[in-house]
Design a protein around this motif. Structure first.
Motif, PDB file in Angstrom:
ATOM      1  N   GLY A   9       8.325  51.694   8.494  1.00 25.62           N
ATOM      2  CA  GLY A   9       9.080  52.896   8.809  1.00 25.62           C
ATOM      3  C   GLY A   9       9.609  52.925  10.226  1.00 25.62           C
ATOM      4  N   GLN A  10       9.391  51.850  10.987  1.00 24.28           N
ATOM      5  CA  GLN A  10       9.927  51.814  12.343  1.00 24.28           C
ATOM      6  C   GLN A  10      11.443  51.716  12.252  1.00 24.28           C
ATOM      7  N   SER A  11      12.128  52.411  13.144  1.00 18.72           N
ATOM      8  CA  SER A  11      13.587  52.381  13.074  1.00 18.72           C
ATOM      9  C   SER A  11      14.202  52.413  14.464  1.00 18.72           C
ATOM     10  N   TRP A  12      15.450  52.001  14.510  1.00 16.81           N
ATOM     11  CA  TRP A  12      16.219  51.958  15.743  1.00 16.81           C
ATOM     12  C   TRP A  12      17.546  52.651  15.512  1.00 16.81           C
ATOM     13  N   CYS A  13      18.076  53.210  16.564  1.00 19.44           N
ATOM     14  CA  CYS A  13      19.353  53.914  16.493  1.00 19.44           C
ATOM     15  C   CYS A  13      20.421  53.045  17.155  1.00 19.44           C
ATOM     16  N   VAL A  14      21.457  52.718  16.411  1.00 18.81           N
ATOM     17  CA  VAL A  14      22.510  51.848  16.937  1.00 18.81           C
ATOM     18  C   VAL A  14      23.895  52.439  16.691  1.00 18.81           C
ATOM     19  N   ALA A  15      24.860  51.949  17.447  1.00 13.15           N
ATOM     20  CA  ALA A  15      26.246  52.363  17.240  1.00 13.15           C
ATOM     21  C   ALA A  15      26.705  51.890  15.868  1.00 13.15           C
ATOM     22  N   ALA A  45      21.968  52.679  24.612  1.00 11.78           N
ATOM     23  CA  ALA A  45      21.780  54.069  25.054  1.00 11.78           C
ATOM     24  C   ALA A  45      21.322  54.957  23.896  1.00 11.78           C
ATOM     25  N   PHE A  46      21.920  54.785  22.724  1.00 12.46           N
ATOM     26  CA  PHE A  46      21.536  55.597  21.571  1.00 12.46           C
ATOM     27  C   PHE A  46      20.069  55.368  21.241  1.00 12.46           C
ATOM     28  N   ASN A  47      19.645  54.106  21.260  1.00 10.96           N
ATOM     29  CA  ASN A  47      18.270  53.796  20.901  1.00 10.96           C
ATOM     30  C   ASN A  47      17.294  54.321  21.948  1.00 10.96           C
ATOM     31  N   SER A  48      17.678  54.236  23.225  1.00  6.39           N
ATOM     32  CA  SER A  48      16.817  54.774  24.283  1.00  6.39           C
ATOM     33  C   SER A  48      16.601  56.274  24.068  1.00  6.39           C
ATOM     34  N   TYR A  49      17.685  56.973  23.761  1.00  4.76           N
ATOM     35  CA  TYR A  49      17.595  58.413  23.500  1.00  4.76           C
ATOM     36  C   TYR A  49      16.737  58.679  22.262  1.00  4.76           C
TER      37      TYR A  49
END
Length: 94
Positions: free
Chosen positions: A13-19, A65-69
């Motif tokens: 269930g780990q996830s990352w946010c990307v453009a 930046a998205f993933n850091s946020y």
């Protein structure tokens, strides 16, 4: 206290946010400015001289930046950026 073995599999269930691929340059730039500004993301690594400055692309910098946020605010609602971002379940840093 249970001991977690060091060889345990990665957290499911780990996830990352990307453009999002195909997001417009304008929406990526606006979202990047927000994430690094009011959003409070740590964008030092994508500044000139930072470890993640290269390759220099708006897509890569916005994803960082998205993933850091997102990692600071881990909820599905914090990975939208006006439709410029999406969640992925594989680590994009490779």
């Amino acid at each position: 206290v249970p001991v977690i073995p060091s060889n345990s599999p990665s957290v499911s269930g780990q996830s990352w946010c990307v453009a999002k691929p195909g997001a417009s340059q304008t929406s990526l730039q606006l979202a990047l400015d927000y994430a690094c500004g009011l959003g409070g993301a740590d964008c030092s690594q994508i500044q000139q001289g930072g470890n993640c400055y290269s390759p220099i692309s708006l897509q890569n910098h916005a994803s960082f930046a998205f993933n850091s946020y997102y990692q600071k605010n881990p909820s599905p609602q914090s990975c939208d950026f006006g439709g410029a971002a999406s969640l992925v379940s594989t680590n994009p840093s490779k």
